[in-house]
Design a protein around this motif. Structure first.
Motif: not given
Length: 122
Positions: A13-15, A86-88, A120-122
Protein backbone atom coordinates in the motif's frame (compact mmCIF):
# COMPACT_ATOMS: atom_id res chain seq x y z
CA UNK A 1 27.90 -18.57 -15.21
CA UNK A 2 27.13 -15.14 -13.82
CA UNK A 3 23.69 -14.87 -12.28
CA UNK A 4 21.86 -12.09 -10.49
CA UNK A 5 18.40 -12.79 -9.22
CA UNK A 6 16.15 -10.14 -7.77
CA UNK A 7 13.38 -11.20 -5.42
CA UNK A 8 11.06 -9.88 -2.77
CA UNK A 9 8.74 -7.79 -4.88
CA UNK A 10 5.03 -7.69 -4.27
CA UNK A 11 2.00 -5.56 -3.61
CA UNK A 12 2.26 -2.87 -0.97
CA UNK A 13 0.00 0.00 0.00
CA UNK A 14 1.10 3.61 -0.44
CA UNK A 15 3.19 4.62 2.51
CA UNK A 16 4.23 1.05 3.12
CA UNK A 17 7.62 -0.65 3.08
CA UNK A 18 9.21 -3.46 1.15
CA UNK A 19 12.71 -4.90 0.88
CA UNK A 20 13.93 -6.47 -2.34
CA UNK A 21 17.01 -8.66 -2.53
CA UNK A 22 19.54 -9.47 -5.22
CA UNK A 23 21.41 -12.75 -4.94
CA UNK A 24 24.53 -13.06 -7.09
CA UNK A 25 26.72 -15.94 -8.15
CA UNK A 26 29.37 -16.83 -10.71
CA UNK A 27 31.72 -13.91 -10.12
CA UNK A 28 33.74 -12.36 -7.34
CA UNK A 29 30.87 -10.43 -5.85
CA UNK A 30 32.85 -8.34 -3.38
CA UNK A 31 35.03 -6.85 -6.12
CA UNK A 32 32.24 -4.95 -7.84
CA UNK A 33 29.65 -2.26 -7.25
CA UNK A 34 26.02 -3.29 -7.58
CA UNK A 35 23.17 -1.11 -8.72
CA UNK A 36 19.40 -1.21 -8.47
CA UNK A 37 17.38 -0.02 -11.44
CA UNK A 38 13.69 0.12 -12.18
CA UNK A 39 11.46 0.35 -15.20
CA UNK A 40 7.79 1.22 -15.19
CA UNK A 41 5.50 0.54 -18.17
CA UNK A 42 6.04 3.11 -20.89
CA UNK A 43 9.04 4.64 -19.15
CA UNK A 44 12.76 4.34 -19.58
CA UNK A 45 14.80 2.31 -17.16
CA UNK A 46 16.28 4.47 -14.42
CA UNK A 47 18.95 3.94 -11.85
CA UNK A 48 17.68 4.03 -8.31
CA UNK A 49 20.72 3.30 -6.20
CA UNK A 50 24.26 1.95 -6.30
CA UNK A 51 26.56 0.55 -3.64
CA UNK A 52 30.32 0.16 -3.83
CA UNK A 53 32.01 -3.21 -3.55
CA UNK A 54 32.80 -2.84 0.14
CA UNK A 55 29.49 -1.23 0.98
CA UNK A 56 31.17 1.89 2.28
CA UNK A 57 29.73 4.20 -0.39
CA UNK A 58 26.26 4.45 -1.82
CA UNK A 59 24.34 6.60 -4.27
CA UNK A 60 20.63 7.38 -4.46
CA UNK A 61 18.58 9.07 -7.13
CA UNK A 62 16.93 12.22 -5.83
CA UNK A 63 13.46 10.76 -6.17
CA UNK A 64 14.22 8.01 -3.65
CA UNK A 65 16.77 9.69 -1.42
CA UNK A 66 15.70 9.54 2.20
CA UNK A 67 13.19 6.77 1.54
CA UNK A 68 15.32 3.92 0.13
CA UNK A 69 18.38 2.31 1.68
CA UNK A 70 20.80 0.05 -0.16
CA UNK A 71 23.02 -2.42 1.66
CA UNK A 72 25.02 -5.52 0.91
CA UNK A 73 26.19 -8.65 2.67
CA UNK A 74 29.29 -9.84 0.88
CA UNK A 75 29.35 -13.05 2.90
CA UNK A 76 25.98 -13.91 1.37
CA UNK A 77 26.63 -12.40 -2.09
CA UNK A 78 23.46 -10.40 -1.66
CA UNK A 79 22.43 -6.77 -2.06
CA UNK A 80 19.28 -5.36 -0.49
CA UNK A 81 17.10 -2.38 -1.23
CA UNK A 82 14.89 -1.34 1.63
CA UNK A 83 12.07 0.86 0.39
CA UNK A 84 10.03 2.96 2.79
CA UNK A 85 7.24 5.46 2.30
CA UNK A 86 6.42 3.90 -1.03
CA UNK A 87 4.44 5.89 -3.54
CA UNK A 88 2.41 4.74 -6.56
CA UNK A 89 5.16 6.23 -8.76
CA UNK A 90 7.62 3.72 -7.26
CA UNK A 91 5.75 0.87 -8.89
CA UNK A 92 7.99 -0.81 -11.45
CA UNK A 93 10.03 -3.88 -12.21
CA UNK A 94 13.17 -3.62 -10.12
CA UNK A 95 16.43 -5.01 -11.49
CA UNK A 96 19.86 -5.45 -10.02
CA UNK A 97 23.03 -5.29 -12.06
CA UNK A 98 26.75 -5.55 -11.49
CA UNK A 99 29.24 -2.87 -12.41
CA UNK A 100 32.62 -3.63 -14.01
CA UNK A 101 34.30 -1.52 -11.32
CA UNK A 102 34.39 -1.47 -7.55
CA UNK A 103 33.39 2.04 -6.66
CA UNK A 104 30.80 3.23 -9.14
CA UNK A 105 27.83 2.39 -11.33
CA UNK A 106 28.69 5.18 -13.78
CA UNK A 107 30.57 3.09 -16.34
CA UNK A 108 27.81 0.87 -17.58
CA UNK A 109 26.62 -2.36 -16.04
CA UNK A 110 27.93 -5.63 -17.36
CA UNK A 111 25.53 -8.20 -15.93
CA UNK A 112 21.82 -7.90 -15.33
CA UNK A 113 19.40 -10.04 -13.42
CA UNK A 114 15.76 -10.74 -14.01
CA UNK A 115 13.60 -8.24 -12.23
CA UNK A 116 11.05 -8.38 -9.49
CA UNK A 117 7.72 -6.57 -9.72
CA UNK A 118 6.84 -3.96 -7.12
CA UNK A 119 3.26 -2.74 -7.13
CA UNK A 120 2.17 0.17 -4.96
CA UNK A 121 -1.56 0.42 -4.74
CA UNK A 122 -4.37 0.64 -2.25
Amino acid sequence: EVQLQASGGGLVQPGGSLTVSCAASGFKFDDFAIGWFRQAPGKERERVSCISSSGSNSYYDEIVKGRFTISRDNAKNTVYLQMNSLKPDDAAVYYCASSPVAGSCDYGMNYWGKGTQVTVSS
